[in-house]
Design a protein around this motif. Structure first.
Motif, PDB file in Angstrom:
ATOM      1  N   UNK A 201       0.830  -1.206   0.000  1.00 11.79           N
ATOM      2  CA  UNK A 201       0.000   0.000   0.000  1.00 11.79           C
ATOM      3  C   UNK A 201       0.866   1.259   0.000  1.00 11.79           C
ATOM      4  N   UNK A 202       1.912   1.247   0.804  1.00 12.68           N
ATOM      5  CA  UNK A 202       2.806   2.404   0.848  1.00 12.68           C
ATOM      6  C   UNK A 202       3.525   2.598  -0.485  1.00 12.68           C
ATOM      7  N   UNK A 203       3.787   1.498  -1.175  1.00 13.39           N
ATOM      8  CA  UNK A 203       4.362   1.628  -2.516  1.00 13.39           C
ATOM      9  C   UNK A 203       3.358   2.243  -3.483  1.00 13.39           C
ATOM     10  N   UNK A 204       2.099   1.830  -3.393  1.00 11.29           N
ATOM     11  CA  UNK A 204       1.075   2.401  -4.262  1.00 11.29           C
ATOM     12  C   UNK A 204       0.817   3.870  -3.925  1.00 11.29           C
ATOM     13  N   UNK A 205       1.066   4.271  -2.699  1.00 13.93           N
ATOM     14  CA  UNK A 205       0.914   5.671  -2.310  1.00 13.93           C
ATOM     15  C   UNK A 205       2.150   6.500  -2.677  1.00 13.93           C
ATOM     16  N   UNK A 206       3.141   5.853  -3.293  1.00 15.43           N
ATOM     17  CA  UNK A 206       4.390   6.504  -3.695  1.00 15.43           C
ATOM     18  C   UNK A 206       5.214   6.971  -2.498  1.00 15.43           C
ATOM     19  N   UNK A 207       5.011   6.329  -1.360  1.00 18.22           N
ATOM     20  CA  UNK A 207       5.847   6.624  -0.201  1.00 18.22           C
ATOM     21  C   UNK A 207       7.134   5.811  -0.233  1.00 18.22           C
ATOM     22  N   UNK A 208       7.062   4.632  -0.841  1.00 17.75           N
ATOM     23  CA  UNK A 208       8.213   3.732  -0.934  1.00 17.75           C
ATOM     24  C   UNK A 208       8.354   3.309  -2.390  1.00 17.75           C
ATOM     25  N   UNK A 209       9.561   3.309  -2.937  1.00 16.78           N
ATOM     26  CA  UNK A 209       9.748   2.902  -4.334  1.00 16.78           C
ATOM     27  C   UNK A 209       9.698   1.384  -4.493  1.00 16.78           C
ATOM     28  N   UNK A 210       9.717   0.939  -5.757  1.00 17.93           N
ATOM     29  CA  UNK A 210       9.811  -0.483  -6.056  1.00 17.93           C
ATOM     30  C   UNK A 210       8.506  -1.148  -6.423  1.00 17.93           C
ATOM     31  N   UNK A 211       7.467  -0.368  -6.743  1.00 18.15           N
ATOM     32  CA  UNK A 211       6.168  -0.964  -7.053  1.00 18.15           C
ATOM     33  C   UNK A 211       6.211  -1.830  -8.304  1.00 18.15           C
ATOM     34  N   UNK A 212       7.074  -1.497  -9.244  1.00 17.29           N
ATOM     35  CA  UNK A 212       7.148  -2.252 -10.498  1.00 17.29           C
ATOM     36  C   UNK A 212       8.170  -3.387 -10.444  1.00 17.29           C
ATOM     37  N   UNK A 213       8.876  -3.532  -9.334  1.00 15.95           N
ATOM     38  CA  UNK A 213       9.890  -4.584  -9.216  1.00 15.95           C
ATOM     39  C   UNK A 213       9.257  -5.824  -8.588  1.00 15.95           C
ATOM     40  N   UNK A 214       8.752  -6.706  -9.425  1.00 13.47           N
ATOM     41  CA  UNK A 214       8.075  -7.910  -8.945  1.00 13.47           C
ATOM     42  C   UNK A 214       9.083  -9.000  -8.620  1.00 13.47           C
ATOM     43  N   UNK A 215       8.814  -9.704  -7.528  1.00 12.39           N
ATOM     44  CA  UNK A 215       9.666 -10.837  -7.161  1.00 12.39           C
ATOM     45  C   UNK A 215       9.370 -12.024  -8.072  1.00 12.39           C
ATOM     46  N   UNK A 216       8.084 -12.249  -8.361  1.00  9.31           N
ATOM     47  CA  UNK A 216       7.657 -13.313  -9.268  1.00  9.31           C
ATOM     48  C   UNK A 216       6.206 -13.032  -9.640  1.00  9.31           C
ATOM     49  N   UNK A 217       5.711 -13.761 -10.622  1.00  8.97           N
ATOM     50  CA  UNK A 217       4.315 -13.627 -11.041  1.00  8.97           C
ATOM     51  C   UNK A 217       3.801 -15.010 -11.432  1.00  8.97           C
ATOM     52  N   UNK A 218       2.956 -15.586 -10.573  1.00 15.55           N
ATOM     53  CA  UNK A 218       2.392 -16.911 -10.831  1.00 15.55           C
ATOM     54  C   UNK A 218       0.871 -16.810 -10.981  1.00 15.55           C
ATOM     55  N   UNK A 219       0.438 -15.679 -11.545  1.00 15.30           N
ATOM     56  CA  UNK A 219      -1.005 -15.466 -11.718  1.00 15.30           C
ATOM     57  C   UNK A 219      -1.618 -16.503 -12.647  1.00 15.30           C
ATOM     58  N   UNK A 220      -0.837 -17.018 -13.600  1.00 13.66           N
ATOM     59  CA  UNK A 220      -1.370 -18.041 -14.500  1.00 13.66           C
ATOM     60  C   UNK A 220      -1.552 -19.365 -13.773  1.00 13.66           C
ATOM     61  N   UNK A 221      -0.674 -19.652 -12.821  1.00 10.31           N
ATOM     62  CA  UNK A 221      -0.774 -20.892 -12.053  1.00 10.31           C
ATOM     63  C   UNK A 221      -1.819 -20.794 -10.951  1.00 10.31           C
ATOM     64  N   UNK A 222      -1.833 -19.658 -10.271  1.00  8.80           N
ATOM     65  CA  UNK A 222      -2.803 -19.421  -9.189  1.00  8.80           C
ATOM     66  C   UNK A 222      -3.571 -18.137  -9.512  1.00  8.80           C
ATOM     67  N   UNK A 223      -4.596 -18.220 -10.347  1.00  7.80           N
ATOM     68  CA  UNK A 223      -5.374 -17.022 -10.694  1.00  7.80           C
ATOM     69  C   UNK A 223      -6.019 -16.412  -9.450  1.00  7.80           C
ATOM     70  N   UNK A 224      -5.932 -15.091  -9.288  1.00  7.29           N
ATOM     71  CA  UNK A 224      -6.512 -14.451  -8.102  1.00  7.29           C
ATOM     72  C   UNK A 224      -8.018 -14.660  -7.967  1.00  7.29           C
ATOM     73  N   UNK A 225      -8.715 -14.869  -9.112  1.00  9.23           N
ATOM     74  CA  UNK A 225     -10.168 -15.026  -9.062  1.00  9.23           C
ATOM     75  C   UNK A 225     -10.601 -16.488  -8.962  1.00  9.23           C
TER      76      UNK A 225
END
Length: 297
Positions: A201-225
């Motif tokens: 949340x603090x990253x989305x509020x631009x208080x902390x950088x690094x919002x675009x630096x993803x550790x990993x993305x397994x949305x195809x394996x575990x869809x959020x919906x």
């Protein structure tokens, strides 16, 4: 929903035990005239906790998106700090809770009605405010737009009230040391997810950088919906595409906290069974007959 049920159960049971101890002590000592101030203090604590939760929910809706994220992230971190402190506090003092409350109640009885109201209010109010803040942070982190988190909290609180009543009536025996140890560990896991999402949340509020630096993305394996994605989100605040900061914060909080929590010292070792007598829940641990005694010097 399960994580919120756990929050309601854990915090609600602590408050229920406090209420049972206070009421049972007054009844046992023949001071039924002091019950009304006690219930007044409890009612005031519940109302203030509910008002605090409403203020968090409806007050934040008037803010801009960045301000909402900044508020949500900041309060999530505060909530995790409070819950962590509460878990370790109960780990250290649960055995002596009854004696401590009796001492405070004796002092309040000597001071008068106002002191009784304040004693009950402070004993229950802390749990209520912690619950309201942590539930709000957890619901904010889940952000699935459904009433399931609130339903989970309500069910957890209802279960806690029922257990508290059964303790008071002497109809239920439970190893409270083991109960608070394992529910405390599960709350630490839940808190780790809330803390990680708070930093997001603090990253989305631009208080902390690094919002675009993803550790990993397994949305195809575990869809959020998906049902299992929703389950992981609701129970562990799992996110399939976390940032590097989220994963780092999660690991740095979870691993050391659980290691310290399960360290075999004092109450944290889980030694002794806690049983409840007929008039109130008992909070003393008993040494097993076969336990070795420490040699005297």
């Amino acid at each position: 929903m399960f994580s919120n049920y756990l929050i309601g159960l854990r915090e609600g049971l602590e408050a229920s035990l406090v209420v049972c101890i206070l009421i049972a002590y007054l009844v046992k000592t023949g001071r039924r005239d002091a019950l009304r101030p006690i219930w007044t203090g409890i009612a005031v604590a519940v109302v203030i906790a509910m008002g605090f939760g409403c203020a968090l929910e409806f007050g934040s809706q008037e803010l801009t998106f960045e301000a909402q994220e900044a508020l949500g992230g900041s309060l999530s971190i505060v909530a995790v700090g409070l819950v962590t402190w509460m878990v370790f506090w109960m780990r250290r003092t649960a055995r002596h809770l009854k004696k401590e409350l009796h001492g405070k109640l004796d002092a309040a009885l000597a001071m008068g009605t106002g002191a009784l109201v304040a004693t009950a209010f402070l004993a229950v109010g802390r749990e209520g405010l912690e619950t309201a803040l942590f539930v709000w942070a957890s619901v904010h982190a889940a952000s699935d737009g459904t009433p399931r988190p609130l339903i989970g909290v309500a069910l957890g609180l209802a279960t806690a009230v029922l257990l508290g009543w059964l303790f008071y009536r002497g109809a239920l025996r439970i190893n409270l040391a083991r109960f608070f140890t394992w529910t405390g560990a599960m709350l630490v896991v839940v808190a780790a997810g809330v803390l990680a999402y708070g930093f997001h949340d603090l990253q989305e509020a631009n208080w902390i950088p690094g919002l675009t630096h993803q550790a990993f993305d397994i949305s195809d394996t575990i869809p959020p919906d998906s049902w299992y994605g929703t389950l992981l989100k609701g129970v562990l605040n799992f996110q399939p595409d976390p940032t590097v900061l989220q994963v780092t914060v999660w690991l740095l909080y979870l691993i050391p906290t659980l290691a310290v929590f399960f360290a075999p010292v004092g109450f944290g070792s889980g030694k002794g069974k806690v049983k409840a007598p007929d008039d109130a829940p008992e909070d003393r641990g008993a040494r097993p007959a076969s336990a070795p005694r420490t040699p005297q010097a």
